[in-house]
Design an enzyme around this catalytic site. Structure first.
Site: not given
Length: 316
Positions: A10, A95-96, A120, A208, A257
């Site tokens: 992102q 991440s994503l 998500r 996170h 995660q």
């Protein structure tokens, strides 16, 4: 020469993303159409035309970034008549981008990946009330120094706050996440500790960190229902900075995660240790500069538009 295919997270979204590839390639158009159909919306139009504020919404940005990444991969595979399993020894994502990497490696179908990322994004956005959380980038401090800043910021607070290192991106580039009051104190403490810059980030939620536990619970349920196949090549996971191929381990790590640190610096170091000397980024040009700061000897290429295809094919 070992090659890893890597996928951005992102923040890499921008109005116009994927359009040049879609204009030039039927493979890209087909990929974006499949994502549109999976989500029941014209996400591709939002990617091409905006508005920017709608594209930046977490629930849109996450599947959009994945769609642009996989479209770039599919164009490379079709134009070059290549297969990921023949050209890449590892995949990884920020991440994503880990979901993009898993879609690329055949763990999830494209449609399921889009739906998982919509879930998500919605869950991460809903996990914390607006204004309660924040994130900040601390530049010029190493991970140990940031951990001390985090500990000192929590000790100076009222107790019960959450604050953690969210992204360990590169040497001297760590992002923190948590309650806004704790992040604000940490910014001041980081400056006092010698940070070159310590600045709040324009994000919609504190990703996170433990405040994302409600989103982790949602993803545990969604991933528990998701069909998964063994990856064509190993994934270097954000949570462990180590390679993994076992499907149930991947499922568990994707849940962890959501609240855990993205260990990107260590992931790149691990890939270098596994013999990777080249990385190809799909759908953006944001990870390459981080990689060069972590492992300067690694060759970094990217596929973000049609002009990138020939150069990457020649290198591969």
């Amino acid at each position: 020469m070992g090659t890893a295919f890597i996928f951005p997270g992102q923040g890499s979204q921008a109005v116009g993303m994927g359009k040049a590839l879609a204009d030039a390639s039927a493979a890209a158009r087909q990929t974006l159409q499949e994502v549109d159909e999976a989500l029941g919306q014209s996400l591709s139009r939002l990617m091409f035309e905006g508005p920017e504020d709608a594209l930046t919404l977490t629930s849109n940005a996450q599947p959009a970034i994945m769609a642009a990444s996989i479209a770039a991969l599919h164009v490379l595979e079709q134009d070059g008549n290549i297969r990921l399993a023949d050209k890449a020894a590892l995949v990884s994502g920020h991440s994503l981008g880990e979901y993009s990497a898993l879609a690329a490696a055949g763990v999830f179908t494209l449609a399921d990946t889009a739906r998982l990322l919509r879930t998500r994004g919605d869950a991460m956005q809903a996990a914390v009330a607006p204004g309660e959380g924040a994130m900040a980038a601390l530049l010029g401090l190493d991970r140990d120094a940031v951990e001390k800043v985090v500990a000192d910021a929590l000790a100076a607070g009222p107790g019960g706050e959450v604050l953690a290192a969210a992204n360990d991106n590169a040497p001297g580039q760590v992002v923190i996440s948590g309650h806004k009051t704790a992040v604000d104190r940490a910014i001041d403490l980081a400056k006092a500790a010698g940070a070159r810059r310590a600045m709040p980030l324009a994000v919609s939620a504190p990703f996170h960190c433990a405040l994302m536990q409600p989103a982790a619970d949602v993803m545990a349920e969604a991933l528990g229902r998701a069909a998964m196949q063994a990856p064509l090549v190993p994934l270097v996971a954000n949570v462990t900075a180590a390679s993994v191929t076992d499907v149930e381990s991947i499922r568990r790590l994707l849940v962890e995660q959501v609240t855990a640190t993205v260990r990107w610096r260590e992931s790149v170091e691990a890939m270098a240790g596994l013999g990777i000397t080249r990385m190809v980024e799909f759908g953006g040009k944001v990870l390459g500069p981080m990689v060069k700061r972590i492992a300067p000897d690694i060759e970094c290429l990217s596929v973000a538009g049609p002009a990138d295809i020939d150069a990457v094919l020649k290198a591969l």
